[in-house]
Design a protein around this motif. Structure first.
Motif, mmCIF file in Angstrom:
data_model
loop_
_atom_site.group_PDB
_atom_site.id
_atom_site.type_symbol
_atom_site.label_atom_id
_atom_site.label_comp_id
_atom_site.label_asym_id
_atom_site.label_seq_id
_atom_site.Cartn_x
_atom_site.Cartn_y
_atom_site.Cartn_z
ATOM 1 N N LEU A 27 -1.904 -1.154 0.159
ATOM 2 C CA LEU A 27 -3.214 -0.614 0.504
ATOM 3 C C LEU A 27 -3.171 0.119 1.842
ATOM 4 N N GLU A 28 -2.483 -0.469 2.807
ATOM 5 C CA GLU A 28 -2.328 0.207 4.105
ATOM 6 C C GLU A 28 -1.614 1.547 3.935
ATOM 7 N N GLU A 29 -0.561 1.547 3.133
ATOM 8 C CA GLU A 29 0.190 2.787 2.900
ATOM 9 C C GLU A 29 -0.674 3.801 2.157
ATOM 10 N N ALA A 30 -1.421 3.351 1.163
ATOM 11 C CA ALA A 30 -2.276 4.251 0.386
ATOM 12 C C ALA A 30 -3.310 4.927 1.279
ATOM 13 N N GLU A 38 -3.840 10.875 -4.519
ATOM 14 C CA GLU A 38 -2.461 10.397 -4.391
ATOM 15 C C GLU A 38 -2.433 8.980 -3.837
ATOM 16 N N GLY A 39 -3.295 8.698 -2.868
ATOM 17 C CA GLY A 39 -3.380 7.344 -2.327
ATOM 18 C C GLY A 39 -3.843 6.344 -3.372
ATOM 19 N N ALA A 40 -4.825 6.747 -4.172
ATOM 20 C CA ALA A 40 -5.319 5.875 -5.238
ATOM 21 C C ALA A 40 -4.237 5.634 -6.287
ATOM 22 N N ALA A 41 -3.482 6.664 -6.625
ATOM 23 C CA ALA A 41 -2.403 6.520 -7.600
ATOM 24 C C ALA A 41 -1.310 5.602 -7.059
ATOM 25 N N TYR A 42 -1.010 5.727 -5.780
ATOM 26 C CA TYR A 42 -0.011 4.874 -5.140
ATOM 27 C C TYR A 42 -0.438 3.405 -5.251
ATOM 28 N N PHE A 43 -1.704 3.137 -4.921
ATOM 29 C CA PHE A 43 -2.188 1.759 -4.981
ATOM 30 C C PHE A 43 -2.272 1.257 -6.420
#
Length: 71
Positions: A27-30, A38-43
């Motif tokens: 979550l921190e990385e996202a 892209e952040g949502a896909a990462y998480f």
């Protein structure tokens, strides 16, 4: 010839605490992604890893489970 197998992070998440730490870090990385999608896909990918890890965790013995009623 060297053989390399695919890295699967779920193989290293053996406890609830490890899964929690993994998801918090994801979550921190996202949140660092400039692109929200892209952040949502990462998480979302991290959630999939956590789900697979939980399926692989050993089940708790029946001594800690509530008895079933036989209706």
């Amino acid at each position: 010839m060297i053989s390399v197998s695919e890295f699967k992070p779920e193989n290293y998440l053996h406890t609830e605490e490890a899964v929690t730490d993994y998801l918090n870090a994801a979550l921190e990385e996202a949140n660092t992604f400039e692109n929200l999608r892209e952040g949502a896909a990462y998480f979302a990918d991290a959630l999939g890893v956590a789900a697979r890890a939980r399926r692989k965790m050993p089940t708790i013995t029946s001594s800690t489970q509530r008895p079933r009623s036989h209706s």
